[in-house]
Design an enzyme around this catalytic site. Sequence first.
Site, PDB file in Angstrom:
ATOM      1  N   ARG A  28       0.831  -1.211   0.000  1.00  0.00           N
ATOM      2  CA  ARG A  28       0.000   0.000   0.000  1.00  0.00           C
ATOM      3  C   ARG A  28       0.865   1.262   0.000  1.00  0.00           C
ATOM      4  O   ARG A  28       1.884   1.315   0.695  1.00  0.00           O
ATOM      5  CB  ARG A  28      -0.938  -0.004   1.209  1.00  0.00           C
ATOM      6  CG  ARG A  28      -1.898  -1.161   1.158  1.00  0.00           C
ATOM      7  CD  ARG A  28      -3.057  -1.081   2.110  1.00  0.00           C
ATOM      8  NE  ARG A  28      -3.778  -2.358   2.008  1.00  0.00           N
ATOM      9  CZ  ARG A  28      -4.589  -2.679   1.002  1.00  0.00           C
ATOM     10  NH1 ARG A  28      -4.826  -1.796   0.043  1.00  0.00           N
ATOM     11  NH2 ARG A  28      -5.162  -3.868   0.954  1.00  0.00           N
ATOM     12  N   ASN A  83       4.684   6.822 -13.334  1.00  0.00           N
ATOM     13  CA  ASN A  83       5.351   8.095 -13.585  1.00  0.00           C
ATOM     14  C   ASN A  83       6.803   7.797 -13.912  1.00  0.00           C
ATOM     15  O   ASN A  83       7.450   7.024 -13.196  1.00  0.00           O
ATOM     16  CB  ASN A  83       5.262   8.997 -12.350  1.00  0.00           C
ATOM     17  CG  ASN A  83       3.826   9.324 -11.972  1.00  0.00           C
ATOM     18  OD1 ASN A  83       3.006   9.604 -12.839  1.00  0.00           O
ATOM     19  ND2 ASN A  83       3.518   9.269 -10.692  1.00  0.00           N
ATOM     20  N   GLU A  91       8.873  10.410  -8.277  1.00  0.00           N
ATOM     21  CA  GLU A  91       9.551  10.772  -7.025  1.00  0.00           C
ATOM     22  C   GLU A  91      10.530   9.699  -6.582  1.00  0.00           C
ATOM     23  O   GLU A  91      11.598  10.011  -6.070  1.00  0.00           O
ATOM     24  CB  GLU A  91       8.525  10.978  -5.901  1.00  0.00           C
ATOM     25  CG  GLU A  91       7.710  12.244  -6.024  1.00  0.00           C
ATOM     26  CD  GLU A  91       6.646  12.322  -4.933  1.00  0.00           C
ATOM     27  OE1 GLU A  91       6.785  11.639  -3.904  1.00  0.00           O
ATOM     28  OE2 GLU A  91       5.675  13.068  -5.145  1.00  0.00           O
ATOM     29  N   VAL A  92      10.118   8.459  -6.713  1.00  0.00           N
ATOM     30  CA  VAL A  92      10.964   7.340  -6.264  1.00  0.00           C
ATOM     31  C   VAL A  92      11.575   6.686  -7.508  1.00  0.00           C
ATOM     32  O   VAL A  92      10.843   6.134  -8.344  1.00  0.00           O
ATOM     33  CB  VAL A  92      10.147   6.307  -5.458  1.00  0.00           C
ATOM     34  CG1 VAL A  92      11.024   5.121  -5.062  1.00  0.00           C
ATOM     35  CG2 VAL A  92       9.540   6.961  -4.221  1.00  0.00           C
ATOM     36  N   HIS A  96       7.668   1.598 -10.555  1.00  0.00           N
ATOM     37  CA  HIS A  96       6.492   1.139  -9.815  1.00  0.00           C
ATOM     38  C   HIS A  96       5.245   1.553 -10.578  1.00  0.00           C
ATOM     39  O   HIS A  96       5.221   2.601 -11.229  1.00  0.00           O
ATOM     40  CB  HIS A  96       6.463   1.701  -8.391  1.00  0.00           C
ATOM     41  CG  HIS A  96       6.619   3.191  -8.317  1.00  0.00           C
ATOM     42  ND1 HIS A  96       7.845   3.813  -8.434  1.00  0.00           N
ATOM     43  CD2 HIS A  96       5.711   4.187  -8.178  1.00  0.00           C
ATOM     44  CE1 HIS A  96       7.691   5.123  -8.353  1.00  0.00           C
ATOM     45  NE2 HIS A  96       6.393   5.379  -8.208  1.00  0.00           N
ATOM     46  N   MET A  97       4.232   0.701 -10.476  1.00  0.00           N
ATOM     47  CA  MET A  97       2.934   1.000 -11.050  1.00  0.00           C
ATOM     48  C   MET A  97       1.997   1.326  -9.886  1.00  0.00           C
ATOM     49  O   MET A  97       1.945   0.587  -8.899  1.00  0.00           O
ATOM     50  CB  MET A  97       2.366  -0.207 -11.812  1.00  0.00           C
ATOM     51  CG  MET A  97       3.351  -0.870 -12.771  1.00  0.00           C
ATOM     52  SD  MET A  97       3.870   0.169 -14.121  1.00  0.00           S
ATOM     53  CE  MET A  97       2.558  -0.138 -15.270  1.00  0.00           C
ATOM     54  N   HIS A  98       1.263   2.419 -10.005  1.00  0.00           N
ATOM     55  CA  HIS A  98       0.213   2.743  -9.040  1.00  0.00           C
ATOM     56  C   HIS A  98      -1.062   2.044  -9.515  1.00  0.00           C
ATOM     57  O   HIS A  98      -1.494   2.261 -10.651  1.00  0.00           O
ATOM     58  CB  HIS A  98      -0.054   4.242  -8.996  1.00  0.00           C
ATOM     59  CG  HIS A  98       1.116   5.094  -8.594  1.00  0.00           C
ATOM     60  ND1 HIS A  98       1.200   5.699  -7.357  1.00  0.00           N
ATOM     61  CD2 HIS A  98       2.233   5.462  -9.269  1.00  0.00           C
ATOM     62  CE1 HIS A  98       2.327   6.407  -7.289  1.00  0.00           C
ATOM     63  NE2 HIS A  98       2.964   6.279  -8.437  1.00  0.00           N
TER      64      HIS A  98
HETATM   65  P1  5GP Z   1       5.964   8.465  -7.906  1.00  0.00           P
HETATM   66  O1  5GP Z   1       5.717   9.953  -7.874  1.00  0.00           O
HETATM   67  O2  5GP Z   1       7.435   8.166  -7.843  1.00  0.00           O
HETATM   68  O3  5GP Z   1       5.244   7.781  -9.004  1.00  0.00           O
HETATM   69  O4  5GP Z   1       5.290   7.910  -6.597  1.00  0.00           O
HETATM   70  C1  5GP Z   1       5.976   7.440  -5.487  1.00  0.00           C
HETATM   71  C2  5GP Z   1       4.942   6.948  -4.511  1.00  0.00           C
HETATM   72  O5  5GP Z   1       5.598   6.208  -3.508  1.00  0.00           O
HETATM   73  C3  5GP Z   1       4.173   8.077  -3.805  1.00  0.00           C
HETATM   74  O6  5GP Z   1       2.777   7.886  -4.033  1.00  0.00           O
HETATM   75  C4  5GP Z   1       4.555   7.924  -2.339  1.00  0.00           C
HETATM   76  O7  5GP Z   1       3.483   8.185  -1.479  1.00  0.00           O
HETATM   77  C5  5GP Z   1       5.001   6.480  -2.265  1.00  0.00           C
HETATM   78  N1  5GP Z   1       6.032   6.209  -1.286  1.00  0.00           N
HETATM   79  C6  5GP Z   1       7.206   6.888  -1.129  1.00  0.00           C
HETATM   80  N2  5GP Z   1       7.942   6.338  -0.148  1.00  0.00           N
HETATM   81  C7  5GP Z   1       7.231   5.284   0.321  1.00  0.00           C
HETATM   82  C8  5GP Z   1       7.476   4.324   1.351  1.00  0.00           C
HETATM   83  O8  5GP Z   1       8.509   4.325   2.027  1.00  0.00           O
HETATM   84  N3  5GP Z   1       6.523   3.390   1.551  1.00  0.00           N
HETATM   85  C9  5GP Z   1       5.372   3.356   0.812  1.00  0.00           C
HETATM   86  N4  5GP Z   1       4.502   2.377   1.103  1.00  0.00           N
HETATM   87  N5  5GP Z   1       5.103   4.242  -0.163  1.00  0.00           N
HETATM   88  C10 5GP Z   1       6.019   5.204  -0.396  1.00  0.00           C
END
Ligand code: 5GP
Length: 113
Positions: A28, A83, A91-92, A96-98
Site C-alpha cells: 500500500r 510516472n 519521485e521514487v 512502480h505501477m500505481h
Molecule cells: P511516484 O511519484 O514516484 O510515481 O510515486 C511514489 C509513490 O511512492 C508516492 O505515491 C509515495 O506516497 C510512495 N512512497 C514513497 N515512499 C514510500 C514508502 O517508504 N513506503 C510506501 N509504502 N510508499 C512510499
Amino acid sequence: MTCVFCKIASGELPTDFVFADDLVVAFRDIRPQAESHVLVVPKAHVESLWELEDPALAGAILGACAAVARSEGLSEGFRVITNAGAHGGQEVPHLHMHVVGGQPLGPMLTPPA
Ligand code: 5GP
Ligand code: ZN
C-alpha cells in the site's frame, strides 16, 4: 543499498505485501490518493519504465497489477499509472505501477501548472 523500494522488496524494511511472486511485490502507498492505492514494484532495481527491457518482467508487472485489482475488489474499475522521469513527476527512482481505485477517479490528467 539506498533505494527505498529495493529495501521494501528485499524485506530490509518490513512491509505488508498485498501480492508477491518471484519477480514482483505489491504494497500500500504510504500516502494513498484513493480508497485503494497499491504500488506494484519489481524486486530487481529498474529505474523507470524507460529502462524496462525484459519482456518477462514487463508481463509479470502487468499481471501483478491485474491480480492486485482483483484482490482489492476493484470490479467497478481502476487505473494503473506509472510516472517516469522528471517530466513524468517520478519521485521514487525505482519502477512502480500505481494501482488506484475504490472510487470514481475523475479525469486522467490535470493540466500542467
Ligand atoms: P511516484 O511519484 O514516484 O510515481 O510515486 C511514489 C509513490 O511512492 C508516492 O505515491 C509515495 O506516497 C510512495 N512512497 C514513497 N515512499 C514510500 C514508502 O517508504 N513506503 C510506501 N509504502 N510508499 C512510499
Ligand atoms: Zn531500487
